[in-house]
Design an enzyme around this catalytic site. Structure first.
Site, PDB file in Angstrom:
ATOM      1  N   CYS A   1       0.833  -1.203   0.000  1.00 22.76           N
ATOM      2  CA  CYS A   1       0.000   0.000   0.000  1.00 22.76           C
ATOM      3  C   CYS A   1       0.877   1.267   0.000  1.00 22.76           C
ATOM      4  O   CYS A   1       1.561   1.514  -0.983  1.00 22.76           O
ATOM      5  CB  CYS A   1      -0.969  -0.041   1.169  1.00 22.76           C
ATOM      6  SG  CYS A   1      -2.394   1.076   0.941  1.00 22.76           S
TER       7      CYS A   1
ATOM      8  N   HIS B   1      -3.740  -5.589   1.032  1.00 18.81           N
ATOM      9  CA  HIS B   1      -3.523  -5.870   2.455  1.00 18.81           C
ATOM     10  C   HIS B   1      -3.992  -7.285   2.763  1.00 18.81           C
ATOM     11  O   HIS B   1      -4.964  -7.770   2.176  1.00 18.81           O
ATOM     12  CB  HIS B   1      -4.331  -4.900   3.332  1.00 18.81           C
ATOM     13  CG  HIS B   1      -3.843  -3.504   3.324  1.00 18.81           C
ATOM     14  ND1 HIS B   1      -2.686  -3.117   3.966  1.00 18.81           N
ATOM     15  CD2 HIS B   1      -4.359  -2.371   2.763  1.00 18.81           C
ATOM     16  CE1 HIS B   1      -2.508  -1.812   3.809  1.00 18.81           C
ATOM     17  NE2 HIS B   1      -3.503  -1.334   3.094  1.00 18.81           N
TER      18      HIS B   1
END
Length: 491
Positions: free
Chosen positions: A340, A437
C-alpha cells in the site's frame, strides 16, 4: 459497557474474549464501539455510500479491533459496530470516517465541536446492532474519566447515559497504579455516573492474588464498587491482531533465526496486522526497526508497511537515514517489498496536488519501481478473493487506499488476480510492491512467497491459529471471571 481507566488497559481483547465466550453459550453477541481511533482498519461488506458507476455497493471500514470482536462473535463485520473511525494523519489531525464514509480531515480542536452532531448516527448504529443481538458488548474509548472532554463525549459516559447501559470499569494491573486508577476514576465521576458503574475488573494480572486482594478491598471500601473478576495475563495476545500502534511500543522479542524481515516503523504506520502471519512463522525473524536504529545489514528482506500518510512517511524515512540503508540493501542483492503506502514510497514520485495529506506538493520516492502515485480524495475499498496466476495460489485480502499509481513498472505485475494485474516488480526482480492488504494471511501464497525470498514455510494455518487463540482466551475468561454475574448486569 466496558470502560477503561486509561488507554491500552486491554478493553478490546477482553471484549473479543467475552464475545467468543458468550457466543459459545448460544447467545447472539455483537460488539459495538461508538468511536475508535486507529489506523488499523478492516473492510466491511456494508456501507452508507451510494452504489458506484458499476452499480455495485461500495465497501465500508471499521477499526480492526471491532472486526476481530465480530469474528469472535461469529458475525460479519459491519459499519454499525464502529460508526465513527478516526484515522490519525500527520499535520492535519485525523481522517474522520462516519459509517464507512470519509468525512474529511479534521484537526482535533475542530473535531470536538463536530462530535455532538455525530451522536444521532452513533445512536442509530447502536440501535441497529442491538436489534439483532441478544447481548451487545460495548467498548469505551480511552479513559471514561477525561472530564475536560466530557462535553463532547460520544463514546463513554455520555453514550452510556443515552443508551442506558450499565458500565463495568476495567483497569490494568500490569502497568501498576491500578488501585489509584480506579479510585481516581470514582473521584472524577459525578454521583449519577458512579451509580451507573456496577463494579470493576482487574486485567493483565500476574502473581498471587492473595497478595493483591487487600488492594481490591480498599477499592471497594472507598468506591462501593464490587470486584467482578481478575483476568490473568493472556500469553496468546500477541497471536491476535493489535488495535493500534501502541502495540509496537512494547519490547520486541529476541531473534530466533531463519529468514530476517526488517520492517521500518514508518510514520503513521497502518494495517500492520498484515505482518502477523509472517511473524507467526517459526522460520521467520520479523524485526521492527524503530526510529534511531539502522536497518540491520543481516536483513534478507526489507518490508515497507502501510501508512496513513505517504509523503510524511517518506520524509520521516529519509530523516532516519533508512533510505540510504534500503538502497544499500538492494545493491547487495537484498529484497524489498512494499504494501500500500509502502508500494507508493518505492516509486519515483508521490504527488498530493489537493493537500489530502498535508500541504499540497510532491515528494520524491525511493525510485526502486518505475511508477508514480497521485493522492486523491477517492478512496478505494475492495475485498479480494482471487487466484494469483503467477503463484497459482488463492489470495484473500483487501485494498484500502487513497491514490492512483501509474507507470511502466506496472507492466511487470507482482500478482495477476483472476486475470487482473496488481502491483509491480523491478526489472531485476529484487523490489516488489502492491496494494493488497492481508495477502500473507493466505497460507498457500505465504508459503510460495517465503520460498521465493529464500525462506521456508511451516505449513501454518494462520486462520485456524486465530480461532484457536480466541477459544483459549474465552476459556481463560470463563475460568477467571464470573460470566453469569456479568451477564446478569446487562439489560
Amino acid at each position: 459497557m466496558i470502560q477503561g481507566t486509561s488507554s491500552d488497559v486491554g478493553k478490546s481483547l477482553l471484549v473479543a474474549g467475552l464475545c467468543r465466550a458468550y457466543a459459545r453459550r448460544g447467545l447472539k453477541v455483537a460488539p459495538f464501539k461508538a468511536q475508535n481511533m486507529s489506523n488499523n482498519a478492516a473492510v466491511t461488506a456494508d456501507s452508507d455510500l451510494p452504489p458506484g458507476p458499476d452499480g455495485l455497493a461500495p465497501r465500508g471500514e471499521i477499526g480492526r479491533a471491532q472486526a476481530l470482536q465480530a469474528r469472535a462473535a461469529g458475525l460479519a463485520p459491519s459499519i454499525h459496530m464502529n460508526p465513527i473511525l478516526l484515522k490519525p494523519q500527520a499535520m492535519v489531525g485525523s481522517q474522520v470516517v462516519v459509517r464507512g464514509r470519509p468525512l474529511g480531515n479534521w484537526p482535533a480542536r475542530h473535531y470536538h465541536s463536530l462530535k455532538p452532531q455525530l451522536m444521532p448516527a452513533v445512536m442509530d448504529s447502536y440501535r441497529r446492532v442491538a436489534a439483532e443481538a441478544d447481548l451487545v458488548l460495548v467498548e469505551g474509548a480511552g479513559a471514561g474519566t477525561e472530564t475536560h472532554l466530557r462535553r463532547s463525549d460520544i463514546a463513554n459516559m455520555r453514550f452510556a447515559e443515552a443508551a442506558d447501559v450499565p458500565v463495568v470499569l476495567l483497569t490494568d494491573n500490569d502497568r501498576g497504579g491500578a488501585m489509584a486508577a480506579v479510585v481516581g476514576s470514582w473521584l472524577l465521576h459525578d454521583p449519577e455516573e458512579r451509580a451507573r458503574i456496577r463494579g470493576f475488573l482487574v486485567n493483565k494480572f500476574r502473581g498471587y492474588f492473595s497478595l493483591y486482594e487487600p488492594a481490591c478491598r480498599t477499592i471497594t471500601g472507598t468506591t462501593g464498587w464490587p470486584l467482578l473478576g481478575v483476568a490473568r495475563w493472556f500469553e496468546g495476545a500477541a497471536l491476535l491482531p493489535a488495535e493500534d500502534a501502541l502495540a509496537l511500543e512494547r519490547p520486541a522479542r529476541s531473534a530466533r533465526g531463519g529468514l530476517v524481515i526488517a520492517v521500518p516503523q514508518i510514520d503513521r504506520v497502518a494495517n500492520f496486522d498484515d505482518l502477523d502471519p509472517l511473524s507467526s512463522e517459526p522460520g521467520v525473524d520479523l524485526v521492527w526497526v524503530r526510529p534511531g536504529q539502522p536497518i540491520p545489514a543481516a536483513a534478507d528482506v526489507v518490508l515497507l508497511p502501510g501508512s496513513k500518510t505517504t509523503r510524511p512517511a517518506l520524509e520521516a524515512l529519509r530523516a532516519q537515514g533508512w533510505d540510504i540503508d534500503i538502497l544499500a540493501h538492494v545493491r547487495r542483492g537484498g529484497r524489498v517489498v512494499g504494501i500500500c503506502a509502502g508500494f507508493q514510497m518505492l516509486g519515483r514520485l508521490v504527488r498530493d496536488p489537493d493537500g489530502i495529506e498535508g500541504p499540497p506538493g510532491e515528494t520524491p520516492g525511493l525510485g526502486l519501481l518505475d511508477v508514480e502515485t497521485t493522492i486523491s480524495t477517492d478512496k478505494r475499498l475492495v475485498e479480494i478473493d482471487a487466484t494469483d496466476t503467477l503463484s497459482a495460489a488463492r489470495v484473500t485480502g483487501y485494498e484500502m487506499h487513497m491514490g492512483r499509481t501509474t507507470g511502466p513498472g506496472l507492466a511487470r505485475p507482482w500478482l495477476v488476480l483472476d486475470g487482473t494485474p496488481e502491483g509491480a516488480v523491478s526489472a531485476d526482480g529484487l523490489v516488489t510492491g502492491g496494494y493488497v492488504h492481508g495477502l500473507f494471511g493466505s497460507d498457500a501464497f505465504r508459503g510460495h512467497w517465503l520460498g521465493a525470498m529464500g525462506g521456508r514455510a511451516s505449513g501454518l494455518d494462520h486462520a485456524a491459529q486465530v480461532e484457536t487463540t480466541l477459544d483459549a482466551l474465552a476459556d481463560q475468561l470463563e475460568s477467571d471471571l464470573d460470566l453469569d454475574a456479568l451477564l446478569a448486569l446487562a439489560r
